[in-house]
Design an enzyme around this catalytic site. Structure first.
Site, PDB file in Angstrom:
ATOM      1  N   TYR A  96       4.127   9.708 -10.463  1.00 53.08           N
ATOM      2  CA  TYR A  96       3.259   8.805  -9.696  1.00 53.08           C
ATOM      3  C   TYR A  96       2.465   7.917 -10.643  1.00 53.08           C
ATOM      4  O   TYR A  96       2.395   6.693 -10.456  1.00 53.08           O
ATOM      5  CB  TYR A  96       2.325   9.638  -8.825  1.00 53.08           C
ATOM      6  CG  TYR A  96       1.234   8.858  -8.131  1.00 53.08           C
ATOM      7  CD1 TYR A  96       1.497   8.133  -6.974  1.00 53.08           C
ATOM      8  CD2 TYR A  96      -0.078   8.869  -8.616  1.00 53.08           C
ATOM      9  CE1 TYR A  96       0.489   7.425  -6.325  1.00 53.08           C
ATOM     10  CE2 TYR A  96      -1.081   8.166  -7.970  1.00 53.08           C
ATOM     11  CZ  TYR A  96      -0.794   7.449  -6.830  1.00 53.08           C
ATOM     12  OH  TYR A  96      -1.788   6.756  -6.195  1.00 53.08           O
ATOM     13  N   GLY A  97       1.855   8.502 -11.666  1.00 54.49           N
ATOM     14  CA  GLY A  97       1.079   7.721 -12.624  1.00 54.49           C
ATOM     15  C   GLY A  97       1.937   6.688 -13.334  1.00 54.49           C
ATOM     16  O   GLY A  97       1.518   5.539 -13.528  1.00 54.49           O
ATOM     17  N   ALA A  98       3.145   7.088 -13.715  1.00 53.99           N
ATOM     18  CA  ALA A  98       4.045   6.160 -14.393  1.00 53.99           C
ATOM     19  C   ALA A  98       4.433   5.010 -13.469  1.00 53.99           C
ATOM     20  O   ALA A  98       4.505   3.846 -13.887  1.00 53.99           O
ATOM     21  CB  ALA A  98       5.294   6.906 -14.867  1.00 53.99           C
ATOM     22  N   ALA A  99       4.677   5.338 -12.207  1.00 53.50           N
ATOM     23  CA  ALA A  99       5.035   4.291 -11.246  1.00 53.50           C
ATOM     24  C   ALA A  99       3.885   3.322 -11.037  1.00 53.50           C
ATOM     25  O   ALA A  99       4.087   2.099 -10.958  1.00 53.50           O
ATOM     26  CB  ALA A  99       5.449   4.919  -9.924  1.00 53.50           C
ATOM     27  N   ASN A 140       0.804  -1.219   0.000  1.00 44.98           N
ATOM     28  CA  ASN A 140       0.000   0.000   0.000  1.00 44.98           C
ATOM     29  C   ASN A 140       0.834   1.263   0.000  1.00 44.98           C
ATOM     30  O   ASN A 140       0.367   2.320  -0.441  1.00 44.98           O
ATOM     31  CB  ASN A 140      -0.908  -0.017   1.241  1.00 44.98           C
ATOM     32  CG  ASN A 140      -1.511   1.333   1.524  1.00 44.98           C
ATOM     33  OD1 ASN A 140      -2.483   1.746   0.895  1.00 44.98           O
ATOM     34  ND2 ASN A 140      -0.941   2.058   2.494  1.00 44.98           N
TER      35      ASN A 140
END
Length: 253
Positions: free
Chosen positions: A143-146, A78
């Site tokens: 963040y989106g890429a990760a 998480n």
């Protein structure tokens, strides 16, 4: 009375607040023995949940901690975060790199550290992904890429670690937490954002927790390499509000 994951030991990374705390509560209520790890303890007590202080960015500390657990049946990756960091404009690349490390490299590290435990237990991993991994994420591109990478990692891991370990991803939409105002503004902002969701509200941490319990339970025994959308139906398509013709129907697109 037993729960869906009674007797199992579950580890929730970053499980001291927000979505993580909701996941920890749901697993505990479903009968699991739950451990959460983060740098700081929860501000609000989590009944039936054990806290362990671990800097999850320290790989050696992660291996020492996970390796020292007597048993592990369920791992919930998480830990993560999406600070607002636009691309360009002289931004320090290291700030973006740290976002990728927290949201992708850390879950990979914890999973590898937990592999032998999970293999012995024939356990499962649940990655907490995001809809940001499958749509443009201006302001939170790293963040989106990760999160996109995390979902792909889970699919590959599910194949490599089969049949002993199941690995799945929850693709989570917008969640109402104690930090919602930082992303959406005050009460009015949160309510306005909620109206863009077909379900008419943001998710609660417990909604995510319930989905984790399902994926960790025997009810999902044949579910691996899957991505489960927990986003209230997604987003109302903007073009429908922009269209001026044929409001009653159309030939789609």
């Amino acid at each position: 009375m037993g729960g869906a994951v009674s007797g199992r030991v579950a580890l929730v990374t970053g499980g001291t607040r927000g979505v993580g705390a909701g996941v920890a509560r749901a697993l505990a209520e479903a009968g699991a023995e739950v451990v959460v790890c983060a740098r700081r303890p929860p501000e609000v007590p989590l009944p039936g949940v054990e806290f362990r202080a671990v800097d999850l960015r320290d790989r050696a500390a992660v291996y020492d901690f996970v390796g020292g657990l007597p048993r592990l049946d369920v791992l919930v990756n998480n830990v993560g975060g999406s600070p607002y960091r636009p691309l360009g404009g002289g931004a320090d690349v290291e700030r973006h790199v740290r976002v990728v490390e927290l949201n992708l490299i850390t879950p990979l590290t914890v999973s590898l550290a937990a592999y032998e435990h999970l293999k012995r237990a024939r356990g499962s991993v649940v990655m907490i992904g995001s809809v940001s991994g499958s749509r443009p994420s201006p302001g939170t591109a790293a963040y989106g890429a990760a999160k996109a990478g995390l979902e792909h990692l889970a699919r590959s891991m599910a194949v490599e670690w089969a049949p002993e370990v199941r690995v799945n991803t929850l693709v989570v939409g917008m969640v109402r937490t104690e930090q919602s105002h930082l992303h959406y503004g005050g009460v009015d902002g949160v309510e306005a954002v909620a109206r863009t969701v077909p379900a008419g509200r943001l998710a609660e941490p417990g909604d995510v927790g319930g989905a984790v319990v399902f994926l960790a339970s025997d009810a999902a025994a044949y579910v691996s390499g899957a991505s489960l959308l927990v986003h209230g139906g997604g987003e109302w398509p903007a073009f429908l509000d922009a269209a001026t013709a044929n409001k009653g129907g159309g030939d789609g697109g």
